[in-house]
Scaffold this motif. Structure first.
Motif, PDB file in Angstrom:
ATOM      1  N   ALA A   1       0.833  -1.207   0.000  1.00 51.24           N
ATOM      2  CA  ALA A   1       0.000   0.000   0.000  1.00 51.24           C
ATOM      3  C   ALA A   1       0.868   1.257   0.000  1.00 51.24           C
ATOM      4  O   ALA A   1       0.584   2.226  -0.712  1.00 51.24           O
ATOM      5  N   HIS A   2       1.945   1.250   0.792  1.00 45.64           N
ATOM      6  CA  HIS A   2       2.880   2.383   0.838  1.00 45.64           C
ATOM      7  C   HIS A   2       3.540   2.611  -0.521  1.00 45.64           C
ATOM      8  O   HIS A   2       3.653   3.738  -1.003  1.00 45.64           O
ATOM      9  N   ASP A   3       3.972   1.526  -1.178  1.00 45.56           N
ATOM     10  CA  ASP A   3       4.618   1.643  -2.484  1.00 45.56           C
ATOM     11  C   ASP A   3       3.674   2.252  -3.514  1.00 45.56           C
ATOM     12  O   ASP A   3       4.093   3.057  -4.354  1.00 45.56           O
ATOM     13  N   THR A   4       2.406   1.883  -3.456  1.00 44.48           N
ATOM     14  CA  THR A   4       1.421   2.424  -4.389  1.00 44.48           C
ATOM     15  C   THR A   4       1.309   3.935  -4.244  1.00 44.48           C
ATOM     16  O   THR A   4       1.257   4.673  -5.241  1.00 44.48           O
ATOM     17  N   VAL A   5       1.284   4.417  -2.999  1.00 40.36           N
ATOM     18  CA  VAL A   5       1.197   5.862  -2.748  1.00 40.36           C
ATOM     19  C   VAL A   5       2.423   6.570  -3.302  1.00 40.36           C
ATOM     20  O   VAL A   5       2.316   7.577  -4.015  1.00 40.36           O
ATOM     21  N   VAL A   6       3.618   6.060  -2.991  1.00 47.59           N
ATOM     22  CA  VAL A   6       4.856   6.716  -3.428  1.00 47.59           C
ATOM     23  C   VAL A   6       4.957   6.722  -4.951  1.00 47.59           C
ATOM     24  O   VAL A   6       5.225   7.763  -5.571  1.00 47.59           O
ATOM     25  N   ARG A   7       4.739   5.578  -5.583  1.00 51.03           N
ATOM     26  CA  ARG A   7       4.885   5.499  -7.036  1.00 51.03           C
ATOM     27  C   ARG A   7       3.867   6.369  -7.758  1.00 51.03           C
ATOM     28  O   ARG A   7       4.151   6.922  -8.831  1.00 51.03           O
ATOM     29  N   SER A   8       2.677   6.508  -7.189  1.00 54.67           N
ATOM     30  CA  SER A   8       1.661   7.350  -7.806  1.00 54.67           C
ATOM     31  C   SER A   8       2.121   8.801  -7.867  1.00 54.67           C
ATOM     32  O   SER A   8       1.987   9.479  -8.901  1.00 54.67           O
TER      33      SER A   8
ATOM     34  N   MET B   1      14.657   5.464  -3.686  1.00 49.97           N
ATOM     35  CA  MET B   1      15.560   6.468  -4.239  1.00 49.97           C
ATOM     36  C   MET B   1      14.960   6.879  -5.576  1.00 49.97           C
ATOM     37  O   MET B   1      14.768   6.039  -6.468  1.00 49.97           O
ATOM     38  N   VAL B   2      14.653   8.174  -5.717  1.00 47.36           N
ATOM     39  CA  VAL B   2      13.945   8.667  -6.890  1.00 47.36           C
ATOM     40  C   VAL B   2      14.694   9.866  -7.467  1.00 47.36           C
ATOM     41  O   VAL B   2      15.208  10.704  -6.715  1.00 47.36           O
ATOM     42  N   ALA B   3      14.760   9.958  -8.791  1.00 47.91           N
ATOM     43  CA  ALA B   3      15.405  11.078  -9.472  1.00 47.91           C
ATOM     44  C   ALA B   3      14.356  11.915 -10.193  1.00 47.91           C
ATOM     45  O   ALA B   3      13.429  11.383 -10.803  1.00 47.91           O
ATOM     46  N   PHE B   4      14.517  13.247 -10.114  1.00 44.76           N
ATOM     47  CA  PHE B   4      13.638  14.195 -10.803  1.00 44.76           C
ATOM     48  C   PHE B   4      14.486  15.158 -11.627  1.00 44.76           C
ATOM     49  O   PHE B   4      15.615  15.469 -11.260  1.00 44.76           O
ATOM     50  N   ARG B   5      13.878  15.665 -12.689  1.00 41.36           N
ATOM     51  CA  ARG B   5      14.595  16.625 -13.539  1.00 41.36           C
ATOM     52  C   ARG B   5      14.727  17.984 -12.870  1.00 41.36           C
ATOM     53  O   ARG B   5      15.651  18.736 -13.153  1.00 41.36           O
ATOM     54  N   ASP B   6      13.791  18.351 -12.007  1.00 40.29           N
ATOM     55  CA  ASP B   6      13.892  19.658 -11.364  1.00 40.29           C
ATOM     56  C   ASP B   6      13.473  19.576  -9.905  1.00 40.29           C
ATOM     57  O   ASP B   6      12.772  18.648  -9.474  1.00 40.29           O
ATOM     58  N   ALA B   7      13.915  20.564  -9.132  1.00 41.98           N
ATOM     59  CA  ALA B   7      13.755  20.540  -7.683  1.00 41.98           C
ATOM     60  C   ALA B   7      12.301  20.702  -7.257  1.00 41.98           C
ATOM     61  O   ALA B   7      11.855  20.058  -6.303  1.00 41.98           O
ATOM     62  N   GLU B   8      11.545  21.551  -7.946  1.00 42.48           N
ATOM     63  CA  GLU B   8      10.158  21.766  -7.534  1.00 42.48           C
ATOM     64  C   GLU B   8       9.339  20.491  -7.677  1.00 42.48           C
ATOM     65  O   GLU B   8       8.504  20.171  -6.821  1.00 42.48           O
ATOM     66  N   ALA B   9       9.552  19.759  -8.753  1.00 39.61           N
ATOM     67  CA  ALA B   9       8.817  18.510  -8.936  1.00 39.61           C
ATOM     68  C   ALA B   9       9.096  17.549  -7.792  1.00 39.61           C
ATOM     69  O   ALA B   9       8.183  16.900  -7.274  1.00 39.61           O
TER      70      ALA B   9
ATOM     71  N   ARG C   1       3.188  11.101 -11.144  1.00 39.57           N
ATOM     72  CA  ARG C   1       2.484  12.358 -11.402  1.00 39.57           C
ATOM     73  C   ARG C   1       3.465  13.493 -11.675  1.00 39.57           C
ATOM     74  O   ARG C   1       3.201  14.362 -12.526  1.00 39.57           O
ATOM     75  N   TYR C   2       4.594  13.491 -10.988  1.00 38.09           N
ATOM     76  CA  TYR C   2       5.565  14.569 -11.153  1.00 38.09           C
ATOM     77  C   TYR C   2       6.764  14.149 -12.000  1.00 38.09           C
ATOM     78  O   TYR C   2       7.834  14.738 -11.922  1.00 38.09           O
ATOM     79  N   ARG C   3       6.575  13.122 -12.815  1.00 37.79           N
ATOM     80  CA  ARG C   3       7.523  12.691 -13.833  1.00 37.79           C
ATOM     81  C   ARG C   3       8.899  12.338 -13.254  1.00 37.79           C
ATOM     82  O   ARG C   3       9.937  12.638 -13.850  1.00 37.79           O
ATOM     83  N   GLY C   4       8.886  11.714 -12.087  1.00 42.88           N
ATOM     84  CA  GLY C   4      10.126  11.236 -11.510  1.00 42.88           C
ATOM     85  C   GLY C   4      10.465   9.845 -12.014  1.00 42.88           C
ATOM     86  O   GLY C   4       9.678   9.204 -12.721  1.00 42.88           O
ATOM     87  N   GLN C   5      11.643   9.385 -11.661  1.00 42.39           N
ATOM     88  CA  GLN C   5      12.096   8.048 -12.044  1.00 42.39           C
ATOM     89  C   GLN C   5      12.572   7.318 -10.792  1.00 42.39           C
ATOM     90  O   GLN C   5      13.497   7.772 -10.111  1.00 42.39           O
ATOM     91  N   VAL C   6      11.930   6.197 -10.483  1.00 43.67           N
ATOM     92  CA  VAL C   6      12.384   5.380  -9.367  1.00 43.67           C
ATOM     93  C   VAL C   6      13.694   4.718  -9.769  1.00 43.67           C
ATOM     94  O   VAL C   6      13.746   3.927 -10.705  1.00 43.67           O
TER      95      VAL C   6
END
Length: 274
Positions: A136-143, A161-169, A147-152
């Motif tokens: 259930a926790h994984d579903t929340v995080v991955r959702s 550990m997740v990577a995002f293209r920009d800090a606000e996202a 939504r903010y175009r991150g990459q697990v």
């Protein structure tokens, strides 16, 4: 007497029936209001969601602006010096692949998260319930990441550990995770308190994973957070635009394990939270 008793019973029965009808109507209206509220919040998130450059021209313009800003703030020597330091660390490993660096200036924003007190929680719930909680926790995080175009990048037990293209996202995804966990109606998620740390910097990408001192920095920032909290480094403050929908409030100056000196940490909040 019997007739009066019958009348009283009938009145009580009618009153009870009316109460049940009103209760059911109130529950239905409350459910509808919750759905409308959720829809409005989703629409607001979608409207404010960070948007990547749509065309090659727009991406090129953004790169020019970002480079000009960094030159203005740090000078050519500072910009070159930082790049040479990073290249020196990359050159130490012959297998390094640099092709997947996320942003045009060689930076990504990394988010680390894990469940506070996970070992004790696992022991208290038992393995079967713990596995269901993790799902259930994984579903929340991955959702929120999606939504903010991150990459697990990777997961380990209860951690991400997740990577995002920009800090606000990254900041908005983190706040979304915390908000979703607090508001979840899933009883499995009630005991879950997640701590999150965010840091922006250059990294090394190899075989779908990220390496380097900035990865360690992001993990150490997460170590300092408490359950329900999102902490960020000073580099995240510098990476945010002035009109970002999040606010970073000074939290502490701390030492981070394995990293020299003291480091400023900031608590991530929504701008409308105050």
């Amino acid at each position: 007497m019997t007739e009066l008793l019958a009348v009283a019973v009938a009145v009580l029965g009618a009153g009870l029936a009316l109460t049940v009808v009103l209760l059911l109507r109130a529950r239905s209206e409350l459910s509808a209001e919750r759905k409308r509220s959720a829809a409005l919040e989703a629409d607001l998130d979608a409207a404010l969601r960070p948007r990547p450059a749509a065309t090659a021209t727009e991406r090129a313009v953004r790169r020019v602006v970002e480079t000009a800003t960094r030159v203005r703030e740090h000078g050519f020597a500072g910009l070159l010096g930082r790049s040479l330091d990073d290249l020196a660390s990359w050159a130490a490993d012959e297998r390094t692949e640099i092709a997947n660096i996320a942003a045009s200036d060689g930076t990504v924003t990394l988010l680390f998260s894990d469940i506070e007190g996970s070992t004790e929680l696992n022991h208290r719930l038992g393995d079967a319930a713990w596995v269901r909680l993790l799902a259930a926790h994984d579903t929340v995080v991955r959702s929120r990441v999606e939504r903010y175009r991150g990459q697990v990048v990777k997961t380990a037990g209860d951690g991400f550990m997740v990577a995002f293209r920009d800090a606000e996202a990254a900041c908005r995804a983190a706040l979304g995770v915390q908000r979703d966990l607090r508001r979840s109606l899933d009883p499995k998620l009630r005991p879950v308190r997640v701590r999150i740390g965010i840091h922006t910097g250059t990294v090394v990408s190899r075989d779908g994973d990220y390496f380097g001192r900035n990865v360690a920095m992001a993990a150490r920032v997460a170590d300092k957070a408490v359950g329900g909290e999102v902490l960020a480094s000073a580099a995240v403050v510098e990476a945010l635009d002035d009109d970002a929908a999040v606010e970073l409030v000074k939290a502490a100056d701390v030492e981070l394990r394995g990293l020299p000196g003291r480091h400023e940490l900031f608590r991530v909040e929504r701008k409308d939270a105050r």
